[in-house]
Design a protein around this motif. Structure first.
Motif, PDB file in Angstrom:
ATOM      1  N   UNK A  74       0.815  -1.213   0.000  1.00  0.00           N
ATOM      2  CA  UNK A  74       0.000   0.000   0.000  1.00  0.00           C
ATOM      3  C   UNK A  74       0.850   1.265   0.000  1.00  0.00           C
ATOM      4  N   UNK A  75       2.150   1.121   0.239  1.00  0.00           N
ATOM      5  CA  UNK A  75       3.021   2.314   0.223  1.00  0.00           C
ATOM      6  C   UNK A  75       3.483   2.553  -1.214  1.00  0.00           C
ATOM      7  N   UNK A  76       3.792   3.788  -1.572  1.00  0.00           N
ATOM      8  CA  UNK A  76       4.190   4.064  -2.964  1.00  0.00           C
ATOM      9  C   UNK A  76       5.418   3.244  -3.363  1.00  0.00           C
ATOM     10  N   UNK A  77       5.417   2.738  -4.600  1.00  0.00           N
ATOM     11  CA  UNK A  77       6.547   1.930  -5.072  1.00  0.00           C
ATOM     12  C   UNK A  77       7.737   2.812  -5.428  1.00  0.00           C
ATOM     13  N   UNK A  78       8.914   2.386  -4.988  1.00  0.00           N
ATOM     14  CA  UNK A  78      10.132   3.105  -5.352  1.00  0.00           C
ATOM     15  C   UNK A  78      10.737   2.398  -6.556  1.00  0.00           C
ATOM     16  N   UNK A  79      10.986   3.127  -7.636  1.00  0.00           N
ATOM     17  CA  UNK A  79      11.494   2.476  -8.855  1.00  0.00           C
ATOM     18  C   UNK A  79      12.965   2.815  -9.021  1.00  0.00           C
TER      19      UNK A  79
END
Ligand SMILES: C[S@@+](CC[C@H](N)C(=O)[O-])C[C@H]1O[C@@H](n2cnc3c(N)ncnc32)[C@H](O)[C@@H]1O
Length: 401
Positions: A261-266
């Motif tokens: 649910x946390x923003x994905x780090x790319x």
């Protein structure tokens, strides 16, 4: 009204000749002996319930038996995979061969390859399958093949030692009976599964253990009985599953679900992405805490995870974070560039670790067949070597040249 079917009539002999030609064109068959075996055996007599088109298709299986939940427990393997594995086995006339997992047709190919001076035994754990294989073998004239009902985990010691043992169900481990059941120069061809991905590996004896000679991507029904896989599968949420067969890997479903649910780090690696099956294998065996992440189509469509996950990808986990690979088109890397998406409190650390591996593979190992596998039977050394896979009867190691 009568309808006229003007499609050409395909007889089994023509279909079989076409199949052999196509298998040669695709390099599944590379030797005259395997080609001759495939040309000789009337494959359709081992799957009378299936259409000739399916039986003689290179890549299609014929389902033979399913379990209560509808999953295949026995199939006639695809001709392409059978060809590949028989080439890996390198069988000569006069040899003694054991097949673990019966069906009939592969045993008939084996009998053609060993000839009248050789011996073929095929063993299956399921009485229905043994009876069916026996019937089909007799019907097709392969009465010399011995059929045995037993758990292949213990081999068939009465016929040992064997020049070749060919396993035709996905194995999770290599029991002592398979190694001890080989002659000194014997070869074992086995579809070995690590963390949800399987390779047919041809192993030669190497001291008390085994050393790989070649490997190819393979899909098989799982081994049942004593040797069945020890696996953990957890659902993070509807349609998102992670699996591992490594007892040391933490699998905290609640924390990993929260991470999603946390923003994905790319993190883009700057490295080319190709040969997906080879990259997959490298990651599976080199990520320090590897799991396999699967997602259902609707979860992907809702954008929760990227399409890379549809058929399962190697992922790196910690107690509360998860990282998995992705890709994007990039002309600079030629075609696609590989990258990693990470979620959770340790996203940055995991993404960095993962991206390092993507770069290392692209720089040093980006080719087919770069890995060498070893199987070392007996108690596992402590500490376990980096990348070693712990099993019940020994350890699997893989190294990249
Ligand atoms: C893919 S099928 C075999 C295909 C076959 N060799 C052919 O000619 O097409 C796999 C078979 O392995 C058998 N099997 C699974 N676990 C086994 C075990 N522990 N021992 C022996 N056979 C097993 C299943 O019953 C199934 O029939």
């Amino acid at each position: 009204m009568t309808s006229i079917d003007d499609s050409p009539v395909r007889d089994p002999d023509t279909l079989r000749a076409d199949m052999v030609r196509a298998l040669r064109d695709q390099d599944a068959i590379t030797s005259d002996s395997v080609a001759a075996a495939f040309a000789a055996v009337p494959r359709h007599k081992f799957a009378p319930e299936a259409s000739l088109e399916v039986v003689y298709d290179l890549h299609r299986i014929v389902p033979v038996k399913k379990d209560e939940s509808g999953l295949n427990v026995s199939v006639m393997s695809a001709a392409h995979l059978q060809g590949v594995m028989l080439e890996q086995a390198d069988i000569a006339p006069g040899m003694k061969v054991l097949e673990i997992g019966s069906g009939g047709v592969n045993a008939a190919y084996l009998q053609e390859l060993v000839g009248s001076d050789g011996e073929v035994t095929t063993v299956d754990i399921d009485r229905d399958i043994v009876d069916r294989a026996r019937l089909c073998l007799d019907e097709a004239g392969y009465w010399q093949v011995k059929t045995v009902l037993a758990d292949g985990e213990t081999g068939v010691p009465s016929g040992a030692p064997y020049d070749r043992i060919i396993v035709t169900a996905a194995a999770w481990d290599i029991p002592p009976s398979w190694i001890d059941g080989l002659t000194e120069k014997g070869r074992l061809v086995v579809p070995l599964t690590v963390c949800g991905t399987t390779r047919s590996i041809s192993f030669d004896r190497d001291g008390t253990g085994l050393l790989s000679h070649s490997y190819r991507l393979a899909h098989f029904v799982p081994m049942q009985g004593e040797g069945a896989a020890e696996e953990r599968k957890v659902m993070l949420r509807e349609g998102v599953v992670v699996q591992t067969d490594d007892v040391r890997v933490p699998l905290n479903a609640q924390a990993l679900n929260q991470a999603l649910d946390t923003p994905g780090l790319v993190n883009w690696s700057g490295a080319a992405w190709d040969l997906p099956d080879e990259l997959d294998l490298y990651l599976t065996l080199n990520l320090p805490r590897a799991v396999r992440l699967h997602a259902a189509k609707d979860v992907i469509e809702r954008g929760l995870v990227t399409p890379a996950v549809q058929f399962g990808v190697p992922a790196l986990v910690s107690e509360d974070s998860i990282a998995y690979r992705t890709r994007r088109e990039n002309e600079d890397t030629g075609g696609f560039e590989s990258g990693v998406i990470a979620h959770g409190p340790q996203a940055e650390h995991l993404a960095h670790q993962y991206a390092e591996l993507l770069r290392r593979w692209a720089q040093h190992h980006r080719r087919r067949g770069a890995a060498t596998f070893r199987y070392l039977p007996g108690p596992a050394p402590s500490p376990l070597p980096q990348g070693a896979v712990l099993r019940r009867h020994g350890i699997v190691t893989a190294s990249w040249a």
